[in-house]
Design a protein around this motif. Structure first.
Motif, PDB file in Angstrom:
ATOM      1  N   ASP A   4     -19.746   9.882 -50.021  1.00 48.05           N
ATOM      2  CA  ASP A   4     -20.335   8.651 -49.487  1.00 48.05           C
ATOM      3  C   ASP A   4     -20.789   7.731 -50.622  1.00 48.05           C
ATOM      4  N   HIS A   5     -21.314   8.323 -51.693  1.00 48.38           N
ATOM      5  CA  HIS A   5     -21.714   7.523 -52.863  1.00 48.38           C
ATOM      6  C   HIS A   5     -20.491   6.818 -53.453  1.00 48.38           C
ATOM      7  N   LEU A   6     -19.376   7.540 -53.561  1.00 49.92           N
ATOM      8  CA  LEU A   6     -18.161   6.923 -54.093  1.00 49.92           C
ATOM      9  C   LEU A   6     -17.672   5.804 -53.181  1.00 49.92           C
ATOM     10  N   ALA A   7     -17.728   6.038 -51.868  1.00 45.78           N
ATOM     11  CA  ALA A   7     -17.272   5.022 -50.914  1.00 45.78           C
ATOM     12  C   ALA A   7     -18.126   3.758 -50.998  1.00 45.78           C
ATOM     13  N   ALA A   8     -19.391   3.926 -51.314  1.00 47.25           N
ATOM     14  CA  ALA A   8     -20.299   2.782 -51.379  1.00 47.25           C
ATOM     15  C   ALA A   8     -20.257   2.063 -52.726  1.00 47.25           C
ATOM     16  N   THR A   9     -19.556   2.662 -53.710  1.00 45.14           N
ATOM     17  CA  THR A   9     -19.557   2.070 -55.051  1.00 45.14           C
ATOM     18  C   THR A   9     -18.128   1.799 -55.533  1.00 45.14           C
ATOM     19  N   VAL A  10     -17.508   2.769 -56.201  1.00 45.91           N
ATOM     20  CA  VAL A  10     -16.242   2.501 -56.890  1.00 45.91           C
ATOM     21  C   VAL A  10     -14.987   2.820 -56.082  1.00 45.91           C
ATOM     22  N   ASP A  11     -15.113   3.528 -54.958  1.00 43.99           N
ATOM     23  CA  ASP A  11     -13.924   4.000 -54.236  1.00 43.99           C
ATOM     24  C   ASP A  11     -14.118   3.821 -52.725  1.00 43.99           C
ATOM     25  N   PRO A  12     -14.099   2.588 -52.234  1.00 45.60           N
ATOM     26  CA  PRO A  12     -14.399   2.339 -50.813  1.00 45.60           C
ATOM     27  C   PRO A  12     -13.416   2.980 -49.847  1.00 45.60           C
ATOM     28  N   ASP A  13     -12.212   3.319 -50.304  1.00 45.70           N
ATOM     29  CA  ASP A  13     -11.197   3.876 -49.401  1.00 45.70           C
ATOM     30  C   ASP A  13     -11.089   5.391 -49.478  1.00 45.70           C
ATOM     31  N   ILE A  14     -12.008   6.047 -50.150  1.00 46.06           N
ATOM     32  CA  ILE A  14     -11.845   7.479 -50.409  1.00 46.06           C
ATOM     33  C   ILE A  14     -11.744   8.298 -49.123  1.00 46.06           C
ATOM     34  N   HIS A  15     -12.546   8.011 -48.135  1.00 46.41           N
ATOM     35  CA  HIS A  15     -12.513   8.827 -46.922  1.00 46.41           C
ATOM     36  C   HIS A  15     -11.216   8.616 -46.137  1.00 46.41           C
ATOM     37  N   GLN A  16     -10.715   7.387 -46.088  1.00 49.64           N
ATOM     38  CA  GLN A  16      -9.444   7.121 -45.407  1.00 49.64           C
ATOM     39  C   GLN A  16      -8.287   7.763 -46.170  1.00 49.64           C
ATOM     40  N   ARG A  17      -8.327   7.667 -47.486  1.00 54.10           N
ATOM     41  CA  ARG A  17      -7.240   8.222 -48.296  1.00 54.10           C
ATOM     42  C   ARG A  17      -7.192   9.737 -48.213  1.00 54.10           C
ATOM     43  N   GLN A  18      -8.344  10.363 -48.023  1.00 58.82           N
ATOM     44  CA  GLN A  18      -8.410  11.817 -47.979  1.00 58.82           C
ATOM     45  C   GLN A  18      -8.595  12.343 -46.553  1.00 58.82           C
ATOM     46  N   ALA A  19      -8.147  11.548 -45.588  1.00 59.78           N
ATOM     47  CA  ALA A  19      -8.331  11.945 -44.182  1.00 59.78           C
ATOM     48  C   ALA A  19      -7.674  13.277 -43.857  1.00 59.78           C
ATOM     49  N   SER A  20      -6.561  13.601 -44.519  1.00 62.99           N
ATOM     50  CA  SER A  20      -5.879  14.860 -44.229  1.00 62.99           C
ATOM     51  C   SER A  20      -6.252  15.968 -45.205  1.00 62.99           C
ATOM     52  N   ALA A  21      -7.177  15.682 -46.116  1.00 63.91           N
ATOM     53  CA  ALA A  21      -7.639  16.701 -47.058  1.00 63.91           C
ATOM     54  C   ALA A  21      -8.611  17.654 -46.366  1.00 63.91           C
ATOM     55  N   PRO A  74     -11.998  19.401 -45.198  1.00 64.56           N
ATOM     56  CA  PRO A  74     -13.303  18.764 -44.960  1.00 64.56           C
ATOM     57  C   PRO A  74     -14.202  18.829 -46.191  1.00 64.56           C
ATOM     58  N   GLY A  75     -14.868  17.724 -46.479  1.00 67.45           N
ATOM     59  CA  GLY A  75     -15.786  17.685 -47.604  1.00 67.45           C
ATOM     60  C   GLY A  75     -15.141  17.568 -48.962  1.00 67.45           C
ATOM     61  N   PHE A  76     -13.830  17.306 -49.005  1.00 65.09           N
ATOM     62  CA  PHE A  76     -13.135  17.258 -50.289  1.00 65.09           C
ATOM     63  C   PHE A  76     -13.688  16.140 -51.179  1.00 65.09           C
ATOM     64  N   ALA A  77     -14.122  15.049 -50.579  1.00 62.04           N
ATOM     65  CA  ALA A  77     -14.657  13.926 -51.363  1.00 62.04           C
ATOM     66  C   ALA A  77     -15.952  14.289 -52.063  1.00 62.04           C
ATOM     67  N   ASP A  78     -16.621  15.345 -51.624  1.00 62.46           N
ATOM     68  CA  ASP A  78     -17.874  15.777 -52.239  1.00 62.46           C
ATOM     69  C   ASP A  78     -17.666  16.753 -53.393  1.00 62.46           C
ATOM     70  N   VAL A  79     -16.424  17.157 -53.655  1.00 67.41           N
ATOM     71  CA  VAL A  79     -16.152  18.191 -54.659  1.00 67.41           C
ATOM     72  C   VAL A  79     -16.400  17.644 -56.068  1.00 67.41           C
ATOM     73  N   ILE A  80     -17.097  18.439 -56.882  1.00 59.98           N
ATOM     74  CA  ILE A  80     -17.393  18.034 -58.258  1.00 59.98           C
ATOM     75  C   ILE A  80     -16.952  19.071 -59.281  1.00 59.98           C
ATOM     76  N   GLY A  81     -16.376  20.179 -58.836  1.00 53.26           N
ATOM     77  CA  GLY A  81     -15.948  21.214 -59.760  1.00 53.26           C
ATOM     78  C   GLY A  81     -15.446  22.427 -59.005  1.00 53.26           C
ATOM     79  N   GLY A  82     -15.135  23.470 -59.743  1.00 54.17           N
ATOM     80  CA  GLY A  82     -14.633  24.686 -59.128  1.00 54.17           C
ATOM     81  C   GLY A  82     -15.225  25.916 -59.781  1.00 54.17           C
ATOM     82  N   VAL A  83     -15.016  27.060 -59.148  1.00 57.06           N
ATOM     83  CA  VAL A  83     -15.464  28.349 -59.676  1.00 57.06           C
ATOM     84  C   VAL A  83     -14.256  29.264 -59.762  1.00 57.06           C
ATOM     85  N   VAL A  84     -14.055  29.852 -60.933  1.00 59.34           N
ATOM     86  CA  VAL A  84     -12.892  30.701 -61.183  1.00 59.34           C
ATOM     87  C   VAL A  84     -13.371  32.024 -61.771  1.00 59.34           C
ATOM     88  N   PRO A  85     -12.863  33.163 -61.300  1.00 55.56           N
ATOM     89  CA  PRO A  85     -13.227  34.442 -61.936  1.00 55.56           C
ATOM     90  C   PRO A  85     -12.790  34.449 -63.396  1.00 55.56           C
TER      91      PRO A  85
END
Length: 270
Positions: A175-192, A194-205
């Motif tokens: 939502d922060h990205l949509a309100a600032t630098v990426d207004p289309d992020i939720h529409q562009r990631q509609a088929s991603a 859920p919550g993919f737009a909130d991802v900031i990193g990953g965890v790997v063994p």
């Protein structure tokens, strides 16, 4: 007019690499990614692409390595929380010129990361484009223990993304990205997922015999072409592979720092 990319508390915001030979590192990464450099402090150069900050290179003795920074509202408060949670503050909060305030930390498993309280420099201004930072993954021996440390500190959630594994989210970041630098992020990631737009990193063994660490990935348009260029410049391709989302190659640069090249190859339904 370009909108400044800002990073809420808990979002990974910046990467830099420390190397014994700074000019040699600048040549390698400048040719590999097309970066230009500006020295903003003695022995510290900001890399830019298309006129926007993307990463940095600093001179340091010892082992060459990439570092991941996490945005915080207050570096002193967060550094104290690191210690309270069982981590270590290796370098206490200090001014990094007018850009912001920095602290170097280690989590309980030994993975190093940095806190960044932004002032003039909020963090990377161009991301996820060829030649720029794409992602940082925490390689750790115990994902649950890692989340127990990081979640209270940064507000992180862990979710499983099909084909990509465990991802870290900061709820509301999309939502922060949509309100600032990426207004289309939720529409562009509609088929991603859920919550993919909130991802900031990953965890790997973490791999057998490997220490816990934060690992940095850069986007490229062509994995094979970029890997060949890295080799031409003196780097080594340690491994290569592909998954549901990417074609990737693990690279060791000429001074020993490791990073990943990633070509985005999403499913047809993306």
């Amino acid at each position: 007019m370009t909108v400044t990319r800002t990073y809420p508390h808990g979002v990974t915001c910046w990467v830099d690499v420390t190397q014994p030979d700074l000019p040699a590192a600048a040549r390698f990464y400048g040719e590999l990614f097309g970066w230009a450099f500006t020295e903003v402090a003695p022995q510290y150069r900001i890399a830019s692409l298309e006129g926007r900050d993307v990463a940095a290179i600093g001179a340091a003795t010892g082992v060459a390595a990439w570092h991941t920074y996490v945005a915080v509202d207050d570096a002193d408060t967060s550094a104290a929380a690191v210690v309270a949670g069982g981590g270590t503050v290796e370098e206490p909060p200090a001014e990094a010129g007018p850009g912001g305030r920095i602290a170097a930390c280690t989590d309980p498993a030994g993975a190093r990361f940095r806190l960044w309280q932004a002032r003039r420099r909020p963090g990377a201004q161009l991301v996820n484009a060829p030649g720029t930072w794409n992602f940082s993954d925490l390689h750790t021996p115990d994902g649950d223990a890692a989340l127990a440390f990081y979640a209270p500190l940064f507000g992180w959630k862990a979710v499983d993304v099909p084909g990509a594994g465990a991802m870290l989210q900061v709820p509301g970041y999309g939502d922060h990205l949509a309100a600032t630098v990426d207004p289309d992020i939720h529409q562009r990631q509609a088929s991603a997922p859920p919550g993919f737009a909130d991802v900031i990193g990953g965890v790997v063994p973490v791999a057998a015999g490997e220490a816990a660490h934060w690992h940095v990935t850069f986007s490229v348009a062509d994995r094979d072409g970029s890997a060949a260029e890295a080799e031409r410049l003196g780097g080594t391709i340690v491994a290569a592979g592909e998954n549901l989302w990417t074609r990737h190659a693990l690279v060791r640069d000429p001074q020993g720092a490791r990073f990943t090249l990633s070509q985005f190859t999403p499913p047809d339904s993306w």
